[in-house]
Design an enzyme around this catalytic site. Structure first.
Site, PDB file in Angstrom:
ATOM      1  N   GLU A 268      60.069 -11.650  47.365  1.00 31.85           N
ATOM      2  CA  GLU A 268      60.181 -10.234  47.006  1.00 31.85           C
ATOM      3  C   GLU A 268      59.587  -9.968  45.620  1.00 31.85           C
ATOM      4  OE1 GLU A 268      61.102  -7.524  48.514  1.00 31.85           O
ATOM      5  OE2 GLU A 268      61.300  -6.161  46.815  1.00 31.85           O
TER       6      GLU A 268
ATOM      7  N   SER B 258      61.436  -0.057  57.278  1.00 32.01           N
ATOM      8  CA  SER B 258      60.321   0.710  56.734  1.00 32.01           C
ATOM      9  C   SER B 258      59.268  -0.212  56.122  1.00 32.01           C
ATOM     10  CB  SER B 258      60.852   1.694  55.691  1.00 32.01           C
ATOM     11  OG  SER B 258      59.808   2.160  54.880  1.00 32.01           O
ATOM     12  N   SER B 259      59.720  -1.203  55.338  1.00 25.00           N
ATOM     13  CA  SER B 259      58.763  -2.108  54.685  1.00 25.00           C
ATOM     14  C   SER B 259      58.009  -2.940  55.708  1.00 25.00           C
ATOM     15  CB  SER B 259      59.473  -3.081  53.749  1.00 25.00           C
ATOM     16  OG  SER B 259      60.142  -2.380  52.764  1.00 25.00           O
TER      17      SER B 259
ATOM     18  N   HIS C   1      62.842 -14.428  46.189  1.00 26.93           N
ATOM     19  CA  HIS C   1      61.704 -14.829  45.379  1.00 26.93           C
ATOM     20  C   HIS C   1      60.376 -14.300  45.891  1.00 26.93           C
ATOM     21  CE1 HIS C   1      60.241 -16.335  41.712  1.00 26.93           C
ATOM     22  NE2 HIS C   1      59.160 -16.639  42.384  1.00 26.93           N
TER      23      HIS C   1
ATOM     24  N   TYR D 139      57.146 -11.433  44.284  1.00 27.09           N
ATOM     25  CA  TYR D 139      55.683 -11.375  44.377  1.00 27.09           C
ATOM     26  C   TYR D 139      55.219 -10.189  45.187  1.00 27.09           C
ATOM     27  CZ  TYR D 139      55.955 -15.621  41.909  1.00 27.09           C
ATOM     28  OH  TYR D 139      56.239 -16.522  40.927  1.00 27.09           O
TER      29      TYR D 139
ATOM     30  N   TRP E 215      72.753  -6.009  42.618  1.00 25.58           N
ATOM     31  CA  TRP E 215      71.841  -5.784  43.741  1.00 25.58           C
ATOM     32  C   TRP E 215      71.700  -7.050  44.583  1.00 25.58           C
ATOM     33  CZ3 TRP E 215      66.889  -7.613  45.267  1.00 25.58           C
ATOM     34  CH2 TRP E 215      66.329  -8.586  44.430  1.00 25.58           C
TER      35      TRP E 215
ATOM     36  N   HIS F 101      65.560 -21.599  41.967  1.00 20.68           N
ATOM     37  CA  HIS F 101      65.562 -21.499  40.505  1.00 20.68           C
ATOM     38  C   HIS F 101      66.333 -20.270  40.022  1.00 20.68           C
ATOM     39  CE1 HIS F 101      61.456 -19.205  40.591  1.00 20.68           C
ATOM     40  NE2 HIS F 101      62.435 -18.351  40.526  1.00 20.68           N
ATOM     41  N   HIS F 102      66.720 -19.400  40.961  1.00 25.85           N
ATOM     42  CA  HIS F 102      67.569 -18.270  40.579  1.00 25.85           C
ATOM     43  C   HIS F 102      69.037 -18.676  40.507  1.00 25.85           C
ATOM     44  CE1 HIS F 102      64.452 -15.150  41.055  1.00 25.85           C
ATOM     45  NE2 HIS F 102      63.970 -15.966  41.952  1.00 25.85           N
TER      46      HIS F 102
ATOM     47  N   SER G 249      42.750  -6.245  38.805  1.00 26.58           N
ATOM     48  CA  SER G 249      41.468  -6.905  39.085  1.00 26.58           C
ATOM     49  C   SER G 249      40.376  -5.913  39.433  1.00 26.58           C
ATOM     50  CB  SER G 249      41.616  -7.897  40.243  1.00 26.58           C
ATOM     51  OG  SER G 249      42.587  -8.855  39.928  1.00 26.58           O
TER      52      SER G 249
ATOM     53  N   HIS H  43      70.712   1.000  39.952  1.00 34.21           N
ATOM     54  CA  HIS H  43      69.448   1.033  39.216  1.00 34.21           C
ATOM     55  C   HIS H  43      68.472   0.028  39.833  1.00 34.21           C
ATOM     56  CE1 HIS H  43      66.526   0.607  35.964  1.00 34.21           C
ATOM     57  NE2 HIS H  43      66.834  -0.674  35.866  1.00 34.21           N
TER      58      HIS H  43
ATOM     59  N   LYS I 278      44.646 -16.750  37.093  1.00 35.79           N
ATOM     60  CA  LYS I 278      44.420 -15.305  37.147  1.00 35.79           C
ATOM     61  C   LYS I 278      44.219 -14.729  35.742  1.00 35.79           C
ATOM     62  CE  LYS I 278      46.202 -13.675  41.409  1.00 35.79           C
ATOM     63  NZ  LYS I 278      45.069 -12.807  41.579  1.00 35.79           N
TER      64      LYS I 278
ATOM     65  N   THR J  46      48.903 -18.686  38.362  1.00 36.59           N
ATOM     66  CA  THR J  46      49.059 -17.484  37.534  1.00 36.59           C
ATOM     67  C   THR J  46      48.174 -17.598  36.308  1.00 36.59           C
ATOM     68  OG1 THR J  46      51.342 -17.475  38.273  1.00 36.59           O
ATOM     69  CG2 THR J  46      50.763 -15.902  36.578  1.00 36.59           C
TER      70      THR J  46
ATOM     71  N   ASP K  50      41.147   5.834  58.709  1.00 40.30           N
ATOM     72  CA  ASP K  50      42.582   6.044  58.489  1.00 40.30           C
ATOM     73  C   ASP K  50      43.259   4.699  58.684  1.00 40.30           C
ATOM     74  OD1 ASP K  50      45.331   7.041  58.621  1.00 40.30           O
ATOM     75  OD2 ASP K  50      44.427   9.002  59.008  1.00 40.30           O
TER      76      ASP K  50
ATOM     77  N   ARG L 292      74.444 -10.922  30.904  1.00 42.17           N
ATOM     78  CA  ARG L 292      73.997  -9.658  31.484  1.00 42.17           C
ATOM     79  C   ARG L 292      75.158  -9.009  32.234  1.00 42.17           C
ATOM     80  NH1 ARG L 292      70.419 -11.611  36.672  1.00 42.17           N
ATOM     81  NH2 ARG L 292      70.219  -9.381  36.965  1.00 42.17           N
TER      82      ARG L 292
END
Lengths: 296, 535
Positions: B256, B170-171, B254, B258, B143, B303-304, B269, B78, B332, B329, B107, B451
């Site tokens: 990732e 690809s990314s 991390h 963002y 994951w 922090h993870h 925006s 998932h 924003k 943040t 293009d 979890r």
């Protein structure tokens, strides 16, 4: 079309109410917050949690208030006309950069203080080596010659099998009971030395305020001191995904008085009950666990 | 204005290949963008179906439907599908469509690379999905692929690693294309600080992708050699360190986060000013805030993993740097609020989704602030509180912003309006569903539910049941989204040249539907000036 949708929605709502009605009988809806816990650290952690929570509520009230105010007051449908001259304000932007900084500093100070206390493992009175296995815990009271495995208790284990047909609600402490709990004395600084044999596990008892990973090749430390008079049974479970039966390796800690603890240790040493319970799973040698190098 | 309109209706005569060839050999940014978006939508439903398997199993205590091993495969797949298959391709699809239109280019700069970077994805995800049928089942170690657990996988292991490599390539290629396009193909007069924020946030995102996808590739390659070639990067018995993997993974992981959310800031925006009929408040500070968030994302990774046992100084550093993210943040969020202040606000579907983003992303941000407090994190870590937190920022955050963007630009893309009534119904069902689904998970986590467990003790039964009900409401209401888009493209009302009267940006200066090649001749300086966001 819309009447049809309304009809579907209302019948869905009715079905939902019917499905939820029997819940009221055994409701634990009140289980909303972190437990205060029974140790000095857990209480500090709870109070940090509540402080930051109320700060968040305050920030939320302000921000959501501002948003809702704008959405109500400046609706085009009520004839609001946009004031396109407002494009930026350095003053406002400095203010809403600085205020969060101040809030963060206010929060960081007590958090750092508690963190320092958490990391202070000096003067421990009792050390227990905790080793995570797929999927049970092993406890070794250092210097006491008391060691044993602690695994999910049998009734829960039968009930939790896929389509067992057994009712979890009929099992007392479903998935939260073990064959042999960890026993520790109250009012004593207990240090756990955490490691693992196979994959990473994590030892977590919410009432003690702490969790820490048990990692192969690493020895982590965690300490707790249960308040005097808080004897009883405290439950938790493995908190790091450790494979198929990750959800089925609970932790049970029985906190007793110091006298009861002494008697329990003596009984363990004489009756030779050590390692008896999970004899089927050949216990790995202590030496193999001891080779785990301390971290750092 | 009139000149450009006629000039561009001519361009539409240009021959595009028909049938399958048009898509297989596509080099047109709009065709490739459409393929990305359709692909993302398919993967969103596949990943969503897996989420519903998870929520069905968690509806009540006891194991009713799936084996715990398969359950772990579901949580793992998932996440991989939603992150790499749904949200990231959806953003690349939107970038493909919008970046050339917004900067005045015909293009993307590298059209064949663009084709390649899209067509890697179906192969990557076919490989990944095939693991469901190999001995040992799909990857089930989460994951995050933490060793030693991930090394216990069966035959799925090399397939998963190879699939991740393909997704990464690809990314990276997609990101290079965005950077090159923005740096080289802006119309005369379109300075960097005249670009719409969507281009800005995507430019920053592209740099993040280029910086961190190779780190992920390195980490999974080390896993691969540990598994097959006898190395011990992460194996303690061979002198390696399982914690090192977590450091490397989250150094990717991390930023990732963002990568998934920065383009959402860009979309919101654009939409909030349009429906507030007022220019974006503090355009430049929005750009600087996005850049600071991107910078900070490189120094907060640990922090993870506060519970792995770090030195005190390390924990303090990562706590403070994480808390700092709240500052840009906050800027924003405040700027969006100030944009609506004294505006003239209307509530079309794109605006509704953006407003839900604003409210619910803020909730996710606040719980993130709580998670930064290390001592409290020792309780929150790996509990459902974390699950609630990151789903609040990813579902009503990233996913809602993608949907807002699709509703917003669909009239310009297709030349047809969507059905506003069904769009609003989709919005309300999604918003109610998502909150019923994820809000109770805060309670579950605080009460002590970890979890990634397939079954739980009876004290957690009530809120799990509510959460599952929310999941089914949310999941099935997404079918409405497909219906609205399909219906609009097939038989929607003709959209005017400027469907939202106060929309600003070069994308809105193009005729409706946008011509096959967006700006074959660059827009004149007048058009650029009229189209800039500050106008």
């Amino acid at each position: 079309m819309s009447r049809q949708i309304r009809h579907v929605l209302s019948s869905a709502a009715a079905a939902l109410v019917a499905a939820l009605a029997p819940l009221a009988a055994h409701a634990e809806w009140g289980n909303l917050n972190m437990p205060v816990g029974v140790t000095e650290l857990s209480k500090q952690i709870y109070s940090l949690h509540m402080t930051i929570f109320w700060w968040c509520v305050a920030i939320g009230v302000f921000v959501f208030g501002w948003m809702i105010w704008s959405l109500v007051a400046f609706r085009k449908s009520k004839g609001a006309v946009a004031d396109t001259s407002i494009t930026h304000s350095t003053k406002a932007e400095i203010v809403w950069t600085l205020i969060p900084v101040v809030i963060l500093v206010i929060m960081a100070i007590p958090a750092a203080r508690t963190l320092i206390a958490i990391e202070d493992t000096r003067n421990t009175e009792l050390s227990i080596k905790v080793t995570g296995y797929q999927w049970k815990w092993h406890y070794d009271y250092l210097g006491e010659d008391v060691k044993f495995f602690s695994a999910l208790e049998r009734t829960s284990d039968e009930t939790r099998q896929l389509q067992s047909g057994l009712d979890p609600n009929a099992v007392p402490e479903y998935l939260r009971d073990v064959d042999k709990p960890l026993v520790v004395p109250e009012d004593t600084k207990v240090r756990l030395l955490l490691t693992a044999q196979d994959v990473i596990h994590a030892w977590w008892v919410p009432q003690f305020g702490m969790k820490k990973d048990a990692i192969p090749g690493v020895v982590n430390e965690l300490w707790f001191k249960v308040d005097a008079g808080k004897t009883g049974i405290y439950r938790g479970q493995c908190a790091e995904l450790c494979g198929r039966d990750h959800g089925f390796m609970p932790i049970v800690v029985k906190v007793v008085t110091k006298e009861e603890y002494k008697a329990w240790v003596a009984a363990q040493q004489t009756d030779g009950a050590n390692e008896a319970a999970p004899a089927v799973n050949a216990a790995p040698t202590v030496a193999s666990i001891a080779t785990a190098a301390p971290q750092g | 204005m009139a000149n450009t309109t006629t000039a561009h209706t001519h361009d539409d005569h240009d021959h595009k290949p028909h049938g399958l060839k048009r898509w297989l050999f596509a080099t047109n940014h709009k065709d490739i963008g459409t393929m990305y978006l359709v692909f993302a939508c398919v993967l969103f439903f596949l990943g969503g179906a897996m989420a519903l398997v998870i929520r069905a199993e968690l509806f009540q205590p006891g194991l009713q439907f799936v084996d715990p091993g398969f359950f772990n495969s579901m949580t793992t797949m998932h996440a991989l599908l939603m992150i790499f298959g749904a949200v990231m391709p959806a953003w690349t699809g939107l970038a493909n469509w919008m970046v050339p239109m917004q900067i005045g280019a015909p293009d993307m700069a590298l059209p064949r690379l663009n084709n390649f970077s899209f067509w890697l994805l179906p192969f990557a995800f076919t490989l990944l999905l095939l693991t469901l049928f190999v001995p040992g089942g799909a990857p089930a170690g989460g994951w995050t692929l933490y060793p030693p657990l991930s090394l216990q996988a069966g035959d799925s292991f090399p397939l998963t690693i190879f699939a991740i490599h393909l997704m990464g390539i690809s990314s990276i290629l997609g990101a290079i294309n965005v950077v090159v396009t923005i740096m080289n193909m802006r119309a005369p007069g379109m300075g960097l600080l005249n670009m719409p924020l969507f281009c800005w946030t995507w430019l920053i995102t592209a740099y993040l992708l280029i910086a961190v996808m190779p780190v992920l590739a390195g980490a999974v390659t080390m896993l691969l050699t540990d598994h097959f070639f006898g190395t011990s990067f992460f194996t303690a018995s061979g002198g390696g360190d399982p914690v090192m993997f977590q450091h490397i993974f989250w150094f990717f992981g991390h930023p990732e986060v963002y990568i998934l959310i920065l383009p959402a800031f860009g979309v919101v925006s654009e939409i909030i000013p349009t429906f507030s009929r007022k220019p974006l408040f503090g355009y430049e500070s929005m750009v600087y805030a996005s850049a600071s968030i991107a910078f900070l994302s490189f120094i907060v990774w640990a922090h993870h993993m506060f519970t792995v046992g770090m030195p005190l100084a390390g924990q303090l550093f990562f706590m403070l740097s994480t808390m700092l993210i709240a500052v840009p943040t906050g800027v924003k969020v405040f700027n969006w609020c100030a944009t609506m202040w004294k505006g003239s606000i209307s509530f079309e579907t794109p605006m509704l989704f953006s407003l839900a983003f604003l409210f619910l992303f803020t909730i996710g941000g606040l719980s993130g602030l709580m998670l930064a407090i290390v001592p409290a994190d020792f309780q929150y870590h790996d509990s459902y509180f974390v699950v609630a937190h990151f789903h609040y920022v990813l579902v009503p955050g990233a996913v809602f912003a993608i949907m807002a963007g699709v509703y917003y630009w669909l009239p310009k893309w297709s030349g047809r309006m969507y059905n506003e009534k069904i769009g609003k119904l989709h919005f309300w069902l999604s918003t109610i569903g998502v909150n019923v689904l994820f809000f109770p998970q805060h309670f579950l986590g605080l009460a002590g539910m970890p979890r990634r467990i397939p079954d739980y003790s009876t004290q957690f039964a009530d809120w799990n049941m509510v959460s599952s009900v929310g999941a089914f409401i949310f999941g099935f209401s997404q079918l409405l989204f497909v219906y609205v888009v399909w219906n609009a493209v097939r038989s929607g009302e003709k959209a005017p040249q400027r469907p939202w009267e106060s929309a600003r940006g070069l994308d809105w200066e193009l005729p409706t539907p946008a011509p096959y090649h967006s700006w074959e001749t660059p827009p004149s300086r007048d058009v650029v000036a009229h189209g800039t966001v500050q106008h």
